[in-house]
Design a protein around this motif. Structure first.
Motif, PDB file in Angstrom:
ATOM      1  N   SER A   1     102.002 -63.427-129.865  1.00  0.00           N
ATOM      2  CA  SER A   1     101.052 -62.384-129.492  1.00  0.00           C
ATOM      3  C   SER A   1      99.984 -62.965-128.575  1.00  0.00           C
ATOM      4  O   SER A   1      99.607 -64.139-128.693  1.00  0.00           O
ATOM      5  CB  SER A   1     100.394 -61.779-130.742  1.00  0.00           C
TER       6      SER A   1
ATOM      7  N   GLU B   1      97.052 -61.422-128.430  1.00  0.00           N
ATOM      8  CA  GLU B   1      95.817 -60.825-128.936  1.00  0.00           C
ATOM      9  C   GLU B   1      94.706 -61.848-129.185  1.00  0.00           C
ATOM     10  O   GLU B   1      93.540 -61.548-128.911  1.00  0.00           O
ATOM     11  CB  GLU B   1      96.115 -60.024-130.201  1.00  0.00           C
TER      12      GLU B   1
ATOM     13  N   LEU C   1      95.471 -56.130-126.056  1.00  0.00           N
ATOM     14  CA  LEU C   1      94.869 -55.691-127.314  1.00  0.00           C
ATOM     15  C   LEU C   1      94.415 -54.242-127.154  1.00  0.00           C
ATOM     16  O   LEU C   1      93.291 -53.942-126.756  1.00  0.00           O
ATOM     17  CB  LEU C   1      93.670 -56.586-127.677  1.00  0.00           C
TER      18      LEU C   1
ATOM     19  N   THR D   1      90.647 -47.188-127.112  1.00  0.00           N
ATOM     20  CA  THR D   1      90.269 -48.563-127.438  1.00  0.00           C
ATOM     21  C   THR D   1      88.843 -48.861-127.002  1.00  0.00           C
ATOM     22  O   THR D   1      88.049 -49.429-127.764  1.00  0.00           O
ATOM     23  CB  THR D   1      91.243 -49.545-126.764  1.00  0.00           C
TER      24      THR D   1
ATOM     25  N   PRO E   1      97.683 -60.998-136.601  1.00  0.00           N
ATOM     26  CA  PRO E   1      96.451 -61.190-135.812  1.00  0.00           C
ATOM     27  C   PRO E   1      95.229 -60.540-136.447  1.00  0.00           C
ATOM     28  O   PRO E   1      94.144 -61.136-136.462  1.00  0.00           O
ATOM     29  CB  PRO E   1      96.796 -60.557-134.461  1.00  0.00           C
ATOM     30  N   ALA E   2      95.368 -59.326-136.975  1.00  0.00           N
ATOM     31  CA  ALA E   2      94.232 -58.662-137.616  1.00  0.00           C
ATOM     32  C   ALA E   2      93.769 -59.432-138.846  1.00  0.00           C
ATOM     33  O   ALA E   2      92.560 -59.530-139.118  1.00  0.00           O
ATOM     34  CB  ALA E   2      94.609 -57.232-138.001  1.00  0.00           C
TER      35      ALA E   2
ATOM     36  N   SER F   1      93.912 -53.864-133.668  1.00  0.00           N
ATOM     37  CA  SER F   1      95.179 -54.579-133.811  1.00  0.00           C
ATOM     38  C   SER F   1      96.047 -53.965-134.902  1.00  0.00           C
ATOM     39  O   SER F   1      97.236 -53.695-134.685  1.00  0.00           O
ATOM     40  CB  SER F   1      94.911 -56.055-134.117  1.00  0.00           C
TER      41      SER F   1
ATOM     42  N   GLN G   1      98.860 -51.488-133.268  1.00  0.00           N
ATOM     43  CA  GLN G   1      99.967 -52.394-133.002  1.00  0.00           C
ATOM     44  C   GLN G   1     101.049 -52.350-134.074  1.00  0.00           C
ATOM     45  O   GLN G   1     102.213 -52.621-133.795  1.00  0.00           O
ATOM     46  CB  GLN G   1      99.437 -53.836-132.885  1.00  0.00           C
TER      47      GLN G   1
END
Length: 446
Positions: free
Chosen positions: A77, A79, A123, A147, A197-198, A242, A246
């Protein structure tokens, strides 16, 4: 879990260790604005605490990149790089504002640019789970606008609530903890790598806040400033974006069984729509009320005042520490209530528990309105706030002072200048002279 905890600890340690040197640098650089009419603190206190928090963010991402399991987040990723790019830009704008106090519209433009930088690097929100409809794919422009809006709202909500010592850092830490538990459950229980990622962003955000809080609790030795409040707001928004935009809800494979079971099982799909709002529910409410209040008075929405929720708690009669703890309580109740409902939406005990805790919160909120009064024979043994009016003057030490001399003595006390170079409550005068305006109500007038 161990690697997330290690990343959290490294981030907290770096932030904590750097905050002291950053404080000294802020004093030398003159990032100690005069006390304004809306401020609660009584002494000039250095800002720029966001510098230490930003380097804590960098340290957390660097450590995670060298860990075995978390390294896959950087390989699969983009991100984390998007977060670092947007955070660097918003942090730079915050540092300039802490030192030179740039215009509010310039800051708003910088927030939108920082959100756009993250969108360009991937992102962004790709789809939304809508109850009764399912997953709705968004066009590029729709995802970009949504976003940017979420990033700007979250940043300003956190910035607006940063008015008491330790308030913003503590509330964001509570929100990050709830979000970490939710994202980790999606990643670990359902095996969805897109939630990693989150989870990482939430762990790093917790470390940033925990490392800064010891320096920022009342009485604060340093403030995070806009460089810190806008930074943690952006990281919080990045985690919400995220996991909301995502993670594909269809990958959870929850649409099985009867219709009733499917409704209960698909609650985790819809919680990402609500959890980002619940974790900033208190700051967002403060933001909306501030905008309505200022526009109703014919003022600019960016005009500062003393009408925020924490100011009102102080006006009710709460102490500084109690007002902060009450704000912590409501943030935790809303965030962890939504988290518990996502785990077991069919349990009535969760709803009853939230209602019961809400009643306790209301009682604590209105506690100063029900201050008991002690009997007259006990008034010598209780604090002055519990005494009846009329007997305080008889028990006060200064009652022996002639009435004609009291106004003059009080006026002389208010005019007494503070000697420069003497450290006060906040230790904010180690270098440079302190403002000679002892009365905070006369300070900050320009």
């Amino acid at each position: 879990m161990r690697e997330y905890l290690l990343t959290l600890c490294i981030t907290a340690a770096v932030t904590y260790l750097l905050t002291g040197p950053v404080r000294k640098f802020a004093i030398v650089a003159g990032a100690m604005p005069e006390i304004r009419a809306r401020d609660v603190h009584r002494e000039p206190t250095p800002r720029l605490g966001g510098i230490a928090m930003f380097f804590g963010l960098c340290a957390g991402l660097l450590v995670a990149d060298h860990l075995t399991n978390l390294n896959q987040v950087f390989e699969t990723s983009n991100e984390p790089r998007a977060l670092l790019s947007g955070a660097a830009l918003i942090w730079l704008i915050g540092v300039l504002d802490d030192k030179f106090e740039i215009d509010a519209l310039i800051k708003l433009g910088g927030q939108m640019i920082a959100a756009g930088v993250m969108v360009v690097q991937g992102l962004t929100i790709l789809w939304l789970p809508i109850p009764g409809v399912g997953s709705v794919a968004l066009t590029q422009w729709q995802g970009t606008l949504l976003t940017v809006a979420l990033v700007v709202i979250t940043i300003n909500a956190v910035n607006f609530v940063d008015g008491l010592d330790g308030l913003a850092a503590g509330m964001v830490c509570i929100a990050a903890t709830a979000f970490f538990l939710y994202a980790y459950r999606i990643w670990y229980s359902y095996g969805i790598e897109a939630a990693a990622p989150a989870t990482l962003f939430s762990a790093i955000l917790m470390g940033m806040c925990l490392g800064f809080l010891p320096h920022n609790m009342h009485p604060a030795r340093i403030f995070m400033g806009d460089s810190g409040s806008m930074l943690i707001g952006l990281v919080l928004a990045a985690g919400a974006i995220s996991v909301t935009g995502q993670v594909d809800p269809d990958a959870l494979n929850l649409y099985v069984g009867s219709e009733k079971e499917a409704v209960h099982q698909t609650v985790p799909v819809y919680i990402p729509l609500l959890l980002p709002l619940t974790i900033i529910a208190v700051p967002a409410a403060d933001l909306i009320l501030a905008i309505v209040r200022r526009t109703w008075r014919g003022q600019s929405p960016f005009a500062a005042d003393r009408g925020h929720l924490h100011h009102r708690l102080l006006e009710i009669g709460h102490s500084h520490s109690r007002a902060v703890l009450i704000m912590y309580f409501w943030s935790a109740l809303i965030a962890f209530g939504a988290l518990a409902y996502s785990v077991n939406s069919a349990s009535m005990w969760i709803v009853l528990g939230v209602v019961f805790l809400s009643a306790i919160g209301l009682l604590l909120l209105l506690l100063p309105r029900f201050t008991p009064r002690a009997p007259r024979w006990m008034e010598r043994f209780v604090p002055p706030r519990y005494r009846r009016h009329g007997s305080v003057a008889a028990l006060a030490p200064e009652a022996s002072t002639p009435a004609a001399e009291q106004p003059a003595a009080a006026e002389a006390e208010n005019r007494t200048p503070v000697v420069s170079g003497v450290a006060g409550v906040n230790g904010a005068t180690a270098i440079g002279p302190r403002s000679r305006l002892a009365d905070r109500r006369k300070a900050g007038t320009r």
